[in-house]
Each structure stands twice: as C-alpha cells, then as structure tokens.
Scaffold this active site. Sequence first.
Site, PDB file in Angstrom:
ATOM      1  N   PHE A 177       0.858  -1.181   0.000  1.00 54.60           N
ATOM      2  CA  PHE A 177       0.000   0.000   0.000  1.00 54.60           C
ATOM      3  C   PHE A 177       0.905   1.245   0.000  1.00 54.60           C
ATOM      4  O   PHE A 177       1.874   1.297   0.761  1.00 54.60           O
ATOM      5  CB  PHE A 177      -0.911   0.000   1.229  1.00 54.60           C
ATOM      6  CG  PHE A 177      -1.962   1.071   1.157  1.00 54.60           C
ATOM      7  CD1 PHE A 177      -3.099   0.900   0.381  1.00 54.60           C
ATOM      8  CD2 PHE A 177      -1.800   2.266   1.823  1.00 54.60           C
ATOM      9  CE1 PHE A 177      -4.063   1.897   0.289  1.00 54.60           C
ATOM     10  CE2 PHE A 177      -2.760   3.273   1.733  1.00 54.60           C
ATOM     11  CZ  PHE A 177      -3.891   3.081   0.959  1.00 54.60           C
TER      12      PHE A 177
ATOM     13  N   ASP B 224       1.475  -4.864   8.310  1.00 57.40           N
ATOM     14  CA  ASP B 224       0.310  -3.995   8.166  1.00 57.40           C
ATOM     15  C   ASP B 224      -0.910  -4.929   8.067  1.00 57.40           C
ATOM     16  O   ASP B 224      -1.024  -5.716   7.121  1.00 57.40           O
ATOM     17  CB  ASP B 224       0.472  -3.136   6.908  1.00 57.40           C
ATOM     18  CG  ASP B 224      -0.687  -2.173   6.687  1.00 57.40           C
ATOM     19  OD1 ASP B 224      -1.778  -2.421   7.225  1.00 57.40           O
ATOM     20  OD2 ASP B 224      -0.509  -1.191   5.943  1.00 57.40           O
TER      21      ASP B 224
ATOM     22  N   TYR C 184     -11.120   1.379  10.764  1.00 56.92           N
ATOM     23  CA  TYR C 184     -12.320   1.727   9.984  1.00 56.92           C
ATOM     24  C   TYR C 184     -12.710   0.708   8.921  1.00 56.92           C
ATOM     25  O   TYR C 184     -13.703   0.887   8.240  1.00 56.92           O
ATOM     26  CB  TYR C 184     -12.166   3.117   9.341  1.00 56.92           C
ATOM     27  CG  TYR C 184     -10.904   3.347   8.531  1.00 56.92           C
ATOM     28  CD1 TYR C 184     -10.775   2.867   7.240  1.00 56.92           C
ATOM     29  CD2 TYR C 184      -9.843   4.068   9.060  1.00 56.92           C
ATOM     30  CE1 TYR C 184      -9.636   3.083   6.507  1.00 56.92           C
ATOM     31  CE2 TYR C 184      -8.689   4.294   8.340  1.00 56.92           C
ATOM     32  CZ  TYR C 184      -8.588   3.796   7.059  1.00 56.92           C
ATOM     33  OH  TYR C 184      -7.440   4.018   6.335  1.00 56.92           O
ATOM     34  N   LYS C 185     -11.919  -0.351   8.768  1.00 59.40           N
ATOM     35  CA  LYS C 185     -12.278  -1.340   7.731  1.00 59.40           C
ATOM     36  C   LYS C 185     -13.124  -2.443   8.379  1.00 59.40           C
ATOM     37  O   LYS C 185     -14.250  -2.205   8.764  1.00 59.40           O
ATOM     38  CB  LYS C 185     -11.005  -1.878   7.075  1.00 59.40           C
ATOM     39  CG  LYS C 185     -10.209  -0.809   6.316  1.00 59.40           C
ATOM     40  CD  LYS C 185      -9.014  -1.419   5.653  1.00 59.40           C
ATOM     41  CE  LYS C 185      -8.081  -0.390   5.056  1.00 59.40           C
ATOM     42  NZ  LYS C 185      -8.611   0.254   3.854  1.00 59.40           N
TER      43      LYS C 185
ATOM     44  N   ARG D 253     -13.053  -3.844  -6.806  1.00 60.32           N
ATOM     45  CA  ARG D 253     -12.884  -4.670  -5.593  1.00 60.32           C
ATOM     46  C   ARG D 253     -14.241  -4.953  -4.954  1.00 60.32           C
ATOM     47  O   ARG D 253     -15.061  -4.054  -4.755  1.00 60.32           O
ATOM     48  CB  ARG D 253     -12.019  -3.932  -4.551  1.00 60.32           C
ATOM     49  CG  ARG D 253     -10.620  -3.649  -4.996  1.00 60.32           C
ATOM     50  CD  ARG D 253      -9.755  -3.200  -3.831  1.00 60.32           C
ATOM     51  NE  ARG D 253     -10.333  -2.128  -3.034  1.00 60.32           N
ATOM     52  CZ  ARG D 253      -9.761  -1.596  -1.966  1.00 60.32           C
ATOM     53  NH1 ARG D 253      -8.591  -2.055  -1.541  1.00 60.32           N
ATOM     54  NH2 ARG D 253     -10.336  -0.614  -1.302  1.00 60.32           N
TER      55      ARG D 253
HETATM   56  C1  LIG Z   1      -2.944  -1.729   3.598  1.00 56.08           C
HETATM   57  C2  LIG Z   1      -3.261  -0.334   4.019  1.00 56.08           C
HETATM   58  N1  LIG Z   1      -2.407   0.316   4.824  1.00 56.08           N
HETATM   59  C3  LIG Z   1      -2.647   1.574   5.219  1.00 56.08           C
HETATM   60  C4  LIG Z   1      -3.788   2.248   4.826  1.00 56.08           C
HETATM   61  C5  LIG Z   1      -4.005   3.681   5.216  1.00 56.08           C
HETATM   62  O1  LIG Z   1      -4.121   3.824   6.556  1.00 56.08           O
HETATM   63  P1  LIG Z   1      -4.304   5.231   7.265  1.00 56.08           P
HETATM   64  O2  LIG Z   1      -5.197   6.067   6.394  1.00 56.08           O
HETATM   65  O3  LIG Z   1      -4.922   4.876   8.565  1.00 56.08           O
HETATM   66  O4  LIG Z   1      -2.968   5.846   7.424  1.00 56.08           O
HETATM   67  C6  LIG Z   1      -4.721   1.600   4.015  1.00 56.08           C
HETATM   68  C7  LIG Z   1      -5.953   2.288   3.593  1.00 56.08           C
HETATM   69  O5  LIG Z   1      -6.755   1.836   2.866  1.00 56.08           O
HETATM   70  C8  LIG Z   1      -4.434   0.280   3.594  1.00 56.08           C
HETATM   71  O6  LIG Z   1      -5.283  -0.360   2.780  1.00 56.08           O
END
Ligand SMILES: Cc1ncc(COP(=O)(O)O)c(C=O)c1O
Length: 411
Positions: free
Chosen positions: A124, A196, A221-222, A370
Amino acid sequence: MTVADVSRLDAADPLAGLRQQFLLPEGKIYLDGNSLGALSKPVQVRLENVVRQEWGRDLISSWNSNDWINLPVTVGEKIAVLLGAAAGQVISCDTVSVNLFKLMVTALELQPGRRIILTQEDNFPTDIYMAQAVSGLLGEQRCSVRSVPAEDIVDAMDTEVALLLLTQVNFRDGRLHDIEAVTRMAHAKGILVLWDLAHSAGVIPLELDRWQVDMAVGCGYKFLNGGPGAPGFLYLAERHQNQVGQPLSGWLGHAEPFAFEPGYRPARGVGRYLGGTPGILGMSALDAALDVFAGLDMCEVRQKSSAMTALFIDGVLGSPIADDCRVLTPLAATERGSQVSLAHPQAYGVAQALIETGVVVDFRAPDIVRFGFSPLYNSYRDVADALQHLLRILAEREYLQPRFAIRAKVT
Ligand SMILES: Cc1ncc(COP(=O)(O)O)c(C=O)c1O
C-alpha cells in the site's frame, strides 16, 4: 448455484444473526467493508451517549469519570484479542501511516548495525511513502528503502536488512502472506518484521504472539467497523518494549503527562506510542464497534469469508458473460483475504454501474473493481445477488454509459 442452495447456506450460517446488529441501508448490497465498515447499532447508541451525556453533560470531568483517558488502552486490549496478543502490547492511536512511522524508527533503533527497510513494491503506498520519509529524515547512511516484487522478498533478505515491512493482504489483488512462515524466515536472517494488518484485523484469525511477530499496525475503519477515520492500532511485542524511545514524543506518551515536566520521559510499555490527545468521538465509536466481536470465533468468521469469496469467484469463472473480467485474487482460499478483485478494461464504469444498481464496491486504478465481503453483515444472498447484477451489467455493457465515466475524487 440455485436460489435454494444460497438460501440453505444462509440458513446454516452460524454468523447470520450478527447482521441484526448493523444498520444497513435498504436496497443496497454493501461490499465495501474492506474500505469502510458498516455502522453497527452499538456504535450509534454509544455516539449518541458520548455526545449528549459524556461531552454534553459531564464535559471535562469525562476524562476521569467516563475513563476517556484510558480509551486508547481499553480499545487496544479489545483489538489484542483479535490479534492473538497478550495484554500490554496493543494500543489504539493515530493512523496506520503515523503508527508505521513510529514503529519503523523504533525498529531501526533496535537494529543499530542494519539500515535497510525491505518492502514489497506493490505494498500500500502509504507504507512505502512512510518508509521513504524515515529514510529521508535519517539519511541514506542510516536508512534506505528496498522495494522488490513479492517473489523476490526472500532473496532480498540479507544482513543489511533491519526490518521487513509487509501488508498481510494486498489491497489490490487480495493476495495473502503467510505471516508465520515469512516471519520465521526473516528472523532466521536477524530481521525484524512489521506487518500492516489493515485488511486482516477483524476478518482473519491472527496469532501475533505465537508467530513471534515483532510489530504490527492496522486500521479501525475497515473490518473493525469503527467508522470513517477511526483510530488505528499498533502492536509491539513485549520483548521489544522499553528498550528504545519513539520519534514522536508527545505529552500523552510521557511517563507522567500531568506532571508537566519540561523534559520528555517515555511511559513504560506500549503507552509511550501515544502522542497527542486522542479523538474521543472516534475512539468511542471504535470501542463500541469492537463489542460486536465479543465471543466470536474468528475461525468461523474466516470460514464464512472464504466461502463467500469462493461463491463469487466460482460465479465469475463459471459465466462466459464475465470473460472480459480477470480474477486477480488467488483462487486458493488460503491465499486470499476477504476481497475479490476483478480486472476489467472498463473497471471504473463497471464499479459505477454496480453502485448505481445498489451494489457498493470500489475501484482501484488502473483497472480493478474490488468486492469486499464482511462475514459479520454480508449474507450469501448478497454475494449471489451482487454476482447477478455484475453479470447483467457486463452482458448489457451498461458500464459504457457516459455518466459512469465521470471520475470522483474518491474512487
Ligand atoms: C494496507 C493499508 N495500509 C494503510 C492504509 C491507510 O491507513 P491510514 O489512512 O490509517 O494511514 C490503508 C488504507 O486503505 C491500507 O489499505
């Protein structure tokens, strides 16, 4: 699969009753819980109470009387149960991005003779950006980022690597890493691991302690359903605690914040990873959202997730109408998370046409639709109906309608 087969699956689903705890809009099939989890009734009730009573009536006394001050720990411990982590190792705070930054610096301090952060080139973006930020701040001599394709990770684990930074479930194709095996390989080379878990927490059984994971971060939030912009969490194994500081030395990570000392003294334990004042509305929402998980068997959750993704994939692969779609997600259930990603030349239009029909999905550039399946509130009927809508949209080429080409800021 016939309608009767799908009904049988729902009737036999041990998690089916959980759907009652969610406030899902009529007429929609919500398949985006991998981006933003749905609102649950406990969250709605709690937010009303926090706003009216705790903030409205009790005002500042709530930091003590309603225990706002300990919420990052309370929430962290609820998440710890889902991560397979014993008490004292998880705290809820900040975002994944900020928590990554703090833990990456910690990892480098724990590994003074090593300077590489190794990651996957299609990780990501925020994971890579934050690693680049750490390198930029510390300088290339102290920290450099090595991004390699997934298949080259093992070969890239050499004696220069301080930290392996990976996401368990890839946000694009939904491919899943075997945390236990990869962590073992990294440790054999003296490398620490930072996982992560943004797309894992709340949907995949995790055993961070048993797998000897060093560090982890994740989203509220997911699949945890904490609400838009809910705080994230971080895990730091007890064996690594109290040895080094953390780079963002905010006052709430101080050993005695209310002593107001002029110099920083880090709190003991994972509490030192707190920075500034937590957002209590968001933290309270996440706290209530986690109550839905109380007593849940995560293996049952995983089993339903795998069955839902399999039902969807089989439907796509079994229909000639979907020939234009390429299933990016691994076909073996053990190798994927709780999403199915389809590549299609008109993916943006397909996603928009689905949303207009009431099937809420998302698009990821350049060509991915998705479908995220949440075992807590999605039914097998949702999966089957979403598939029928998709096939109709493909058959009628509805995605070519000009209104589906207009790009919104958030896709
Ligand atoms: C794998 C992954 N890591 C990090 C994030 C972003 O996290 P944050 O906005 O809390 O920094 C996301 C957001 O969709 C994600 O899918």
